[in-house]
Scaffold this motif. Sequence first.
Motif, PDB file in Angstrom:
ATOM      1  N   MET A   1       0.841  -1.190   0.000  1.00 21.21           N
ATOM      2  CA  MET A   1       0.000   0.000   0.000  1.00 21.21           C
ATOM      3  C   MET A   1       0.882   1.248   0.000  1.00 21.21           C
ATOM      4  O   MET A   1       1.927   1.294   0.610  1.00 21.21           O
ATOM      5  CB  MET A   1      -0.895   0.009   1.241  1.00 21.21           C
ATOM      6  CG  MET A   1      -1.711   1.285   1.339  1.00 21.21           C
ATOM      7  SD  MET A   1      -2.767   1.462   2.784  1.00 21.21           S
ATOM      8  CE  MET A   1      -3.928   0.164   2.513  1.00 21.21           C
ATOM      9  N   THR A   2       0.416   2.243  -0.677  1.00 21.50           N
ATOM     10  CA  THR A   2       1.119   3.525  -0.748  1.00 21.50           C
ATOM     11  C   THR A   2       1.021   4.230   0.607  1.00 21.50           C
ATOM     12  O   THR A   2       0.015   4.143   1.293  1.00 21.50           O
ATOM     13  CB  THR A   2       0.505   4.402  -1.853  1.00 21.50           C
ATOM     14  OG1 THR A   2       0.581   3.691  -3.088  1.00 21.50           O
ATOM     15  CG2 THR A   2       1.235   5.715  -1.990  1.00 21.50           C
ATOM     16  N   LYS A   3       2.096   4.910   0.951  1.00 18.13           N
ATOM     17  CA  LYS A   3       2.162   5.622   2.221  1.00 18.13           C
ATOM     18  C   LYS A   3       2.691   7.023   1.970  1.00 18.13           C
ATOM     19  O   LYS A   3       3.637   7.204   1.203  1.00 18.13           O
ATOM     20  CB  LYS A   3       3.111   4.853   3.153  1.00 18.13           C
ATOM     21  CG  LYS A   3       3.188   5.369   4.562  1.00 18.13           C
ATOM     22  CD  LYS A   3       4.188   4.561   5.388  1.00 18.13           C
ATOM     23  CE  LYS A   3       3.696   3.156   5.636  1.00 18.13           C
ATOM     24  NZ  LYS A   3       4.533   2.445   6.626  1.00 18.13           N
ATOM     25  N   ILE A   4       2.054   8.019   2.609  1.00 10.37           N
ATOM     26  CA  ILE A   4       2.544   9.398   2.516  1.00 10.37           C
ATOM     27  C   ILE A   4       2.928   9.868   3.910  1.00 10.37           C
ATOM     28  O   ILE A   4       2.168   9.725   4.864  1.00 10.37           O
ATOM     29  CB  ILE A   4       1.510  10.356   1.880  1.00 10.37           C
ATOM     30  CG1 ILE A   4       2.085  11.789   1.784  1.00 10.37           C
ATOM     31  CG2 ILE A   4       0.180  10.326   2.617  1.00 10.37           C
ATOM     32  CD1 ILE A   4       1.264  12.751   0.944  1.00 10.37           C
ATOM     33  N   TYR A   5       4.148  10.378   4.016  1.00 12.14           N
ATOM     34  CA  TYR A   5       4.612  11.020   5.249  1.00 12.14           C
ATOM     35  C   TYR A   5       4.230  12.484   5.089  1.00 12.14           C
ATOM     36  O   TYR A   5       4.784  13.188   4.247  1.00 12.14           O
ATOM     37  CB  TYR A   5       6.113  10.811   5.428  1.00 12.14           C
ATOM     38  CG  TYR A   5       6.419   9.357   5.711  1.00 12.14           C
ATOM     39  CD1 TYR A   5       6.440   8.879   7.012  1.00 12.14           C
ATOM     40  CD2 TYR A   5       6.623   8.454   4.675  1.00 12.14           C
ATOM     41  CE1 TYR A   5       6.681   7.545   7.276  1.00 12.14           C
ATOM     42  CE2 TYR A   5       6.861   7.117   4.930  1.00 12.14           C
ATOM     43  CZ  TYR A   5       6.894   6.674   6.227  1.00 12.14           C
ATOM     44  OH  TYR A   5       7.118   5.336   6.489  1.00 12.14           O
ATOM     45  N   HIS A   6       3.268  12.901   5.893  1.00 12.70           N
ATOM     46  CA  HIS A   6       2.514  14.126   5.641  1.00 12.70           C
ATOM     47  C   HIS A   6       2.603  15.109   6.803  1.00 12.70           C
ATOM     48  O   HIS A   6       2.561  14.724   7.963  1.00 12.70           O
ATOM     49  CB  HIS A   6       1.051  13.704   5.419  1.00 12.70           C
ATOM     50  CG  HIS A   6       0.096  14.823   5.203  1.00 12.70           C
ATOM     51  ND1 HIS A   6       0.217  15.743   4.184  1.00 12.70           N
ATOM     52  CD2 HIS A   6      -1.043  15.159   5.864  1.00 12.70           C
ATOM     53  CE1 HIS A   6      -0.796  16.590   4.241  1.00 12.70           C
ATOM     54  NE2 HIS A   6      -1.567  16.268   5.251  1.00 12.70           N
ATOM     55  N   ASN A   7       2.710  16.391   6.434  1.00 18.57           N
ATOM     56  CA  ASN A   7       2.612  17.490   7.383  1.00 18.57           C
ATOM     57  C   ASN A   7       1.460  18.364   6.899  1.00 18.57           C
ATOM     58  O   ASN A   7       1.588  19.059   5.887  1.00 18.57           O
ATOM     59  CB  ASN A   7       3.916  18.292   7.417  1.00 18.57           C
ATOM     60  CG  ASN A   7       3.833  19.504   8.320  1.00 18.57           C
ATOM     61  OD1 ASN A   7       2.774  19.865   8.815  1.00 18.57           O
ATOM     62  ND2 ASN A   7       4.961  20.150   8.522  1.00 18.57           N
ATOM     63  N   PRO A   8       0.314  18.336   7.608  1.00 19.79           N
ATOM     64  CA  PRO A   8      -0.862  19.081   7.160  1.00 19.79           C
ATOM     65  C   PRO A   8      -0.640  20.583   7.015  1.00 19.79           C
ATOM     66  O   PRO A   8      -1.376  21.251   6.293  1.00 19.79           O
ATOM     67  CB  PRO A   8      -1.903  18.797   8.249  1.00 19.79           C
ATOM     68  CG  PRO A   8      -1.435  17.583   8.951  1.00 19.79           C
ATOM     69  CD  PRO A   8       0.063  17.575   8.812  1.00 19.79           C
ATOM     70  N   ARG A   9       0.383  21.126   7.660  1.00 20.86           N
ATOM     71  CA  ARG A   9       0.635  22.567   7.588  1.00 20.86           C
ATOM     72  C   ARG A   9       1.452  22.963   6.363  1.00 20.86           C
ATOM     73  O   ARG A   9       1.632  24.144   6.091  1.00 20.86           O
ATOM     74  CB  ARG A   9       1.345  23.027   8.855  1.00 20.86           C
ATOM     75  CG  ARG A   9       0.460  22.815  10.096  1.00 20.86           C
ATOM     76  CD  ARG A   9       1.082  23.400  11.323  1.00 20.86           C
ATOM     77  NE  ARG A   9       1.181  24.850  11.161  1.00 20.86           N
ATOM     78  CZ  ARG A   9       1.803  25.642  11.992  1.00 20.86           C
ATOM     79  NH1 ARG A   9       2.398  25.148  13.063  1.00 20.86           N
ATOM     80  NH2 ARG A   9       1.851  26.942  11.791  1.00 20.86           N
ATOM     81  N   CYS A  10       1.945  21.985   5.628  1.00 19.49           N
ATOM     82  CA  CYS A  10       2.800  22.237   4.463  1.00 19.49           C
ATOM     83  C   CYS A  10       1.967  22.170   3.183  1.00 19.49           C
ATOM     84  O   CYS A  10       1.293  21.181   2.917  1.00 19.49           O
ATOM     85  CB  CYS A  10       3.912  21.197   4.425  1.00 19.49           C
ATOM     86  SG  CYS A  10       4.904  21.221   2.918  1.00 19.49           S
ATOM     87  N   SER A  11       2.019  23.220   2.373  1.00 17.28           N
ATOM     88  CA  SER A  11       1.213  23.259   1.144  1.00 17.28           C
ATOM     89  C   SER A  11       1.622  22.163   0.166  1.00 17.28           C
ATOM     90  O   SER A  11       0.761  21.552  -0.477  1.00 17.28           O
ATOM     91  CB  SER A  11       1.311  24.633   0.478  1.00 17.28           C
ATOM     92  OG  SER A  11       2.629  24.897   0.053  1.00 17.28           O
ATOM     93  N   LYS A  12       2.914  21.895   0.036  1.00 22.58           N
ATOM     94  CA  LYS A  12       3.367  20.831  -0.874  1.00 22.58           C
ATOM     95  C   LYS A  12       2.867  19.474  -0.389  1.00 22.58           C
ATOM     96  O   LYS A  12       2.486  18.619  -1.181  1.00 22.58           O
ATOM     97  CB  LYS A  12       4.890  20.814  -0.995  1.00 22.58           C
ATOM     98  CG  LYS A  12       5.489  22.078  -1.554  1.00 22.58           C
ATOM     99  CD  LYS A  12       5.136  22.281  -3.003  1.00 22.58           C
ATOM    100  CE  LYS A  12       5.870  23.499  -3.537  1.00 22.58           C
ATOM    101  NZ  LYS A  12       5.152  24.139  -4.608  1.00 22.58           N
ATOM    102  N   SER A  13       2.859  19.287   0.903  1.00 24.53           N
ATOM    103  CA  SER A  13       2.368  18.028   1.460  1.00 24.53           C
ATOM    104  C   SER A  13       0.862  17.887   1.216  1.00 24.53           C
ATOM    105  O   SER A  13       0.378  16.811   0.854  1.00 24.53           O
ATOM    106  CB  SER A  13       2.698  17.968   2.958  1.00 24.53           C
ATOM    107  OG  SER A  13       2.594  16.660   3.449  1.00 24.53           O
TER     108      SER A  13
END
Length: 113
Positions: A1-13
């Motif tokens: 499964m695909t996984k994203i390491y995400h920061n909700p405050r980052c526009s690119k993320s």
Amino acid sequence: MTKIYHNPRCSKSRQGLEILENSGKPFEIVKYLDDNLSAKALTEIVTLLGIKPIELVRKNEAIWKSDFKGKDLTDTEVIEAMANNPKLIERPIVINGKKAVIGRPPSLILDIL
């Protein structure tokens, strides 16, 4: 499964997350600022990305400038710095099986879906 390491405050993320949502494929979100990544996990990510640990560091972060900039750090020390200061980790990181990419620009994510 695909996984994203995400920061909700980052526009690119957020843009990277939108690409995954639009793909219609299942994926997992890892909010790495909430659940810190271990040095082992970061080492595995760096290996999948095919880069040196220093290439995953956000060098404009204040903590990097004040505590690490200009120091001759080993790869292990760079990994430890990111594990202890997750704001230093470049984002978003998307992993799909044995392929991984830093989504900067976010369109790079399409290459591994």
